[in-house]
Structures are given as structure tokens and as C-alpha cells.
Design a protein around this motif. Structure first.
Motif, PDB file in Angstrom:
ATOM      1  N   ARG A 196       0.772  -1.176  -0.035  1.00 59.72           N
ATOM      2  CA  ARG A 196      -0.326  -0.609   0.372  1.00 59.72           C
ATOM      3  C   ARG A 196       0.290   1.224   0.363  1.00 59.72           C
ATOM      4  O   ARG A 196       0.622   2.338  -1.004  1.00 59.72           O
ATOM      5  CB  ARG A 196      -1.328   0.084   1.120  1.00 59.72           C
TER       6      ARG A 196
ATOM      7  N   GLN B  15      -6.147  10.128  -2.006  1.00 61.17           N
ATOM      8  CA  GLN B  15      -5.203   9.775  -2.273  1.00 61.17           C
ATOM      9  C   GLN B  15      -3.900  10.231  -1.263  1.00 61.17           C
ATOM     10  O   GLN B  15      -3.504  10.205  -0.696  1.00 61.17           O
ATOM     11  CB  GLN B  15      -4.173   9.095  -3.554  1.00 61.17           C
TER      12      GLN B  15
ATOM     13  N   ALA C 181      -4.689   9.571   2.261  1.00 60.30           N
ATOM     14  CA  ALA C 181      -4.060   8.007   2.838  1.00 60.30           C
ATOM     15  C   ALA C 181      -2.896   8.156   3.410  1.00 60.30           C
ATOM     16  O   ALA C 181      -1.886   7.708   3.708  1.00 60.30           O
ATOM     17  CB  ALA C 181      -4.815   7.601   1.981  1.00 60.30           C
TER      18      ALA C 181
ATOM     19  N   TYR D 172      -7.724   4.086   4.270  1.00 63.31           N
ATOM     20  CA  TYR D 172      -7.905   3.447   3.197  1.00 63.31           C
ATOM     21  C   TYR D 172      -8.898   2.563   2.909  1.00 63.31           C
ATOM     22  O   TYR D 172      -9.000   2.176   1.847  1.00 63.31           O
ATOM     23  CB  TYR D 172      -6.687   2.171   3.836  1.00 63.31           C
TER      24      TYR D 172
ATOM     25  N   ALA E  17     -10.298   2.935  -0.772  1.00 66.49           N
ATOM     26  CA  ALA E  17     -10.656   1.118  -1.354  1.00 66.49           C
ATOM     27  C   ALA E  17     -12.219   1.571  -1.905  1.00 66.49           C
ATOM     28  O   ALA E  17     -12.434   1.605  -2.704  1.00 66.49           O
ATOM     29  CB  ALA E  17     -10.900   0.146  -0.316  1.00 66.49           C
TER      30      ALA E  17
ATOM     31  N   ARG F 251      -6.193  -1.761  -7.216  1.00 66.63           N
ATOM     32  CA  ARG F 251      -5.967  -1.177  -6.348  1.00 66.63           C
ATOM     33  C   ARG F 251      -7.062  -0.878  -5.042  1.00 66.63           C
ATOM     34  O   ARG F 251      -6.430  -0.286  -4.156  1.00 66.63           O
ATOM     35  CB  ARG F 251      -5.885   0.610  -6.714  1.00 66.63           C
TER      36      ARG F 251
ATOM     37  N   PHE G 222      -6.043  -1.051  -1.367  1.00 67.44           N
ATOM     38  CA  PHE G 222      -6.389  -0.521  -0.645  1.00 67.44           C
ATOM     39  C   PHE G 222      -7.570  -1.031   0.989  1.00 67.44           C
ATOM     40  O   PHE G 222      -7.150  -0.734   2.048  1.00 67.44           O
ATOM     41  CB  PHE G 222      -6.858   1.270  -1.011  1.00 67.44           C
TER      42      PHE G 222
END
Length: 430
Positions: free
Chosen positions: A86, A178, A181, A190, A194, A219, A223
Motif C-alpha cells: 500500500r 490518495q 491516505a 484506506y 478503497a 487498487r 487499499f
């Protein structure tokens, strides 16, 4: 896999346990015909997951069935590696974003092709996001609270079939999440990321953009393993399974969905509902391979879960929700896929459109029902049903490739009514 080796080994192992082919099929979560093909050496060699599962159930070494190493399942086998992956992925995405945002970056001096068609802008936006070649301007880190609000708005836009809005807002949302995170290594961050990638993959499923969809789904799954919600992990596996089926690997798709369903052993309604969604997805995959028995079996398992939940609609943000009406919706498309449109229309007759939870689910019901009418050459009913769908969700009808193909086929296979001609013009068909 040839007879006389793995097939005989499976047969001998089954008989040693005193099981019929149907008994083994139930333990493998596959159809009896799949077991028959395995034993006869006719099952495709790429179905490594089923072979691993067969070895496990029969108490055999995987090597005795001609497979080695770990089976690739819907869930990671080594959870300790997930934090590293990750972080590496977030770092890679950040570097790509920085490179494409400055002069001389990734896209400098390169003319980007524009995708033609009514869904071109949407695909271009999502491709630019996933490949890092055209990131949205003005995207900024957001707080967790802001991310939840933005994700809720994006999900509502999807359920309302406002795909043009999503082409503008979803890339900004994903980039902002993004950055959140990356700055805050937190399971909640996360999980939100997701969810955002899951929404992206669902949109790409609608557009038949399989390669990009698999990138988004992978992806999402990566996540989701950093979050604390096994139900979300199951949903990411479901979307990956759908895309793998669209890529032409039905056995792998079914194995991923059924493996993920097996991981949801909890008795809470959310886990049971996600299991139901996965079973329905695997059933539809079987239908695409003309396996009507497995379609009915897996859908009935899902229906029993729905019956146990009563009239509640569960998981409204996961594939449009789960409940009795959603089971029927999947069965309509399943019967049509297996080549039984009469059965599909019989199910459609008992569905009350107003009971479907979102505009997107209602439009999907109407377009799937139209497809069944088309298979029976009921042109008037098909066109009328498509027009109903267009009235409530014009972007669903005008952008989905499957619907556009249906209308295109109507234009070349029979009498062209004024309504059909007008619909074709609105879809800008050649």
C-alpha cells in the motif's frame, strides 16, 4: 490436464471419501458438470484455483494435480506484505501525479488521443486518473470528514446515473483521498480510498473498459486490505471477479467470488448480505457459460440469505444493495445470459420497479428486461422498455455499450419504427 493423471487422482480421491460428483461439487462451490470435466480432463488448465481447492478438500498434495505454489485467490495470502504494498503504491501514485503536473512531465510533447463516443469524456477522465497522464487540476488533500461527504455525493451521482458529473468529480475525489491516505496511515483513510476505487471500477464495468477496470479494482482491493471492514474487502473481490469474467476467464472469476464468499463467515447482516452478492455474481458468471444449474443453485443460496433478512435492503452502496428484489434483478439477467428469456420475463413480472432502491437499479431492471424481449423478437416491447429506461436514466441508456449494441441490432434486424429511429439518433449510432 489429461485423463490418467490429475483427473484420475481427483476421481480416486472422491471415491475414497465415498462422495458422488455432486457431493464434491458442493464442497468446491462449483457445478457437478465442472467436477465431471475435471475428472475427464476437459477442464481448462488455467483453472488453478479449483485445482488447489480440490486438493485441499480431498486431502491431496497440490503437486499431485499438476499445480504448484500458492493459489491466487480473491484475498491476499500474506497479510504482512500488504502495508508495504500500500505504501509503495501511494508513493508511486504521488510521483506520477507530480511528474504529470509540471512542464516536461510524463505527458509533455505527447498528443493524447480523445476517445470517441458519448462515453469518451468519461473514459478519458478515468484513464488519465488511473494512468497518471491527465490528473484533475485543483485536487487537494481532504480531511476524513470531507472525504466521507464527497464520497457520499459521488455514490449518489452513480446511483442516479449522473455519469457526466462523475467524470468531473470522481478523479478529484480519488486524488484527494490518495493524499489523505499518504499523510495519515489510518485504516479509515484506506477504507475510504478503497470505496473510491471501487466506485471507479463499477463505473468502468458499465463502460466495458475491462483493462482500466481491473487496474481500479486491484487498487481497491489493495487499499481495502488496509482497512478494518471485511465486507468492503468482499465487495472489492466481487468487482474484480466481474471484470475477470468480462476479460474471458469465467472459471477464475467464479473462483474469486466464491473464495471471497467463503471468507464471510460472520452472522451479522452485512457479512451475510455481502456473501449473497458474491454468490449472485458467481451465479451470473455460470450463466454466461450456459450453466443454468449453477445459476439457479447459487441464486437460491442468495435468496435464502435475503429471506432471512426480511424486507430490509442491505449494503446500499455495494452494487446497488442486497435484498429480495436485488436477487430477482440478478436472476433476470442470469436467465437471459443462459439463453432462457421466457424465464427472465417471468421473474421480471413479479418485480415492482418502485421497490428497487435506486434509479440505477431501476434502469438496469428495464434494460435487462428489454434484452429478454429482444431475444424473443418482441420488438415493440423491447423498444417500449428501453424508452422507459431512457426517461428515468438517459445517461444509462446512452452511454452503456451493451444497451447501444441492443439498439444497433434492432436497427438492422427488422422494421424501424419512428420511436426506434429517434432513440438511435439520440444515442448517435452510425
Amino acid at each position: 490436464m489429461g485423463r490418467g493423471s490429475a483427473g484420475d487422482t481427483i476421481r480416486a480421491g472422491r471415491r475414497r471419501h465415498g462422495w458422488t460428483q455432486s457431493d464434491l461439487a458442493k464442497r468446491l462451490n462449483v457445478s457437478r458438470s465442472t467436477v465431471s470435466r475435471l475428472e475427464a480432463g476437459k477442464q481448462q488448465a488455467r483453472d488453478v484455483r479449483t485445482l488447489h481447492r480440490a486438493a485441499e478438500v480431498l486431502g491431496l498434495a497440490p503437486e499431485s494435480l499438476g499445480v504448484v505454489g500458492e493459489a491466487v485467490t480473491g484475498a491476499p495470502s500474506v497479510m504482512e506484505d500488504d502495508p508495504v504494498r500500500r505504501r509503495q503504491l501511494l508513493t508511486s501514485l504521488a510521483v506520477t501525479a507530480a511528474a504529470s503536473a509540471v512542464p516536461g512531465g510524463l505527458a509533455a510533447g505527447t498528443a493524447r488521443a480523445v476517445t470517441p463516443g458519448p462515453d469518451g469524456a468519461l473514459l478519458d477522465a478515468l484513464r488519465g486518473l488511473l494512468l497518471g497522464t491527465s490528473l484533475p487540476p485543483g485536487a487537494a488533500p481532504c480531511t476524513t470528514a470531507q472525504a466521507r461527504t464527497l464520497l457520499g455525493k459521488a455514490t449518489t451521482a452513480f446511483h442516479s446515473c449522473r455519469y457526466v458529473d462523475l467524470s468531473r468529480d470522481l478523479p478529484k475525489l480519488v486524488v484527494g483521498m490518495q493524499q489523505l491516505a499518504a499523510a495519515d496511515d489510518d485504516p479509515h483513510a484506506y477504507g475510504l480510498l478503497a470505496h473510491a476505487y471501487t466506485l471507479t471500477s463499477r463505473l468502468l464495468i458499465k463502460l466495458d473498459a475491462v483493462d482500466l477496470g481491473l487496474l481500479a479494482a486491484d487498487r481497491a482491493h489493495t487499499f481495502a486490505t488496509g482497512g478494518s471492514d471485511p465486507v468492503l474487502l468482499g465487495e472489492t473481490a466481487r468487482n474484480k471477479s466481474i471484470l475477470i469474467r468480462k476479460a474471458g476467464w469465467p472459471d477464475d472469476a467464479a473462483a474469486i467470488a466464491l473464495h471471497a464468499a467463503d471468507q464471510l463467515t460472520g452472522t451479522d447482516p452485512r457479512s451475510r448480505s455481502q456473501r449473497g452478492l458474491l454468490l449472485m455474481s458467481a451465479g451470473y458468471t455460470a450463466a454466461r457459460s450456459r450453466d443454468a444449474a449453477t445459476l439457479v443453485d447459487l441464486t437460491e443460496q442468495a435468496r435464502r440469505i435475503a429471506d432471512g433478512l426480511g424486507d430490509r435492503l442491505m449494503l446500499p452502496t455495494h452494487g446497488g444493495g442486497f435484498g429480495r428484489s436485488i436477487v430477482d434483478l440478478h436472476l433476470i439477467s442470469g436467465h437471459t445470459a443462459v439463453g432462457n428469456p421466457t424465464a427472465a420475463l417471468a421473474v421480471a413480472d413479479r418485480v415492482k420497479v418502485k421497490n428497487l432502491p435506486t434509479i440505477e437499479r431501476r434502469a438496469r431492471y428495464l434494460t435487462d428486461t428489454a434484452a429478454a424481449h429482444a431475444m424473443l423478437d418482441q420488438r415493440t416491447e423491447c423498444i417500449d422498455t428501453l424508452l422507459q429506461a431512457e426517461r428515468i436514466a438517459p445517461q444509462e441508456v446512452r452511454t452503456r455499450p451493451a444497451v447501444r449494441r441492443m439498439v444497433g441490432n434492432l436497427m438492422v434486424t427488422g422494421r424501424i419504427s419512428p420511436d426506434l429511429r429517434a432513440l438511435s439518433a439520440r444515442l448517435r449510432l452510425p
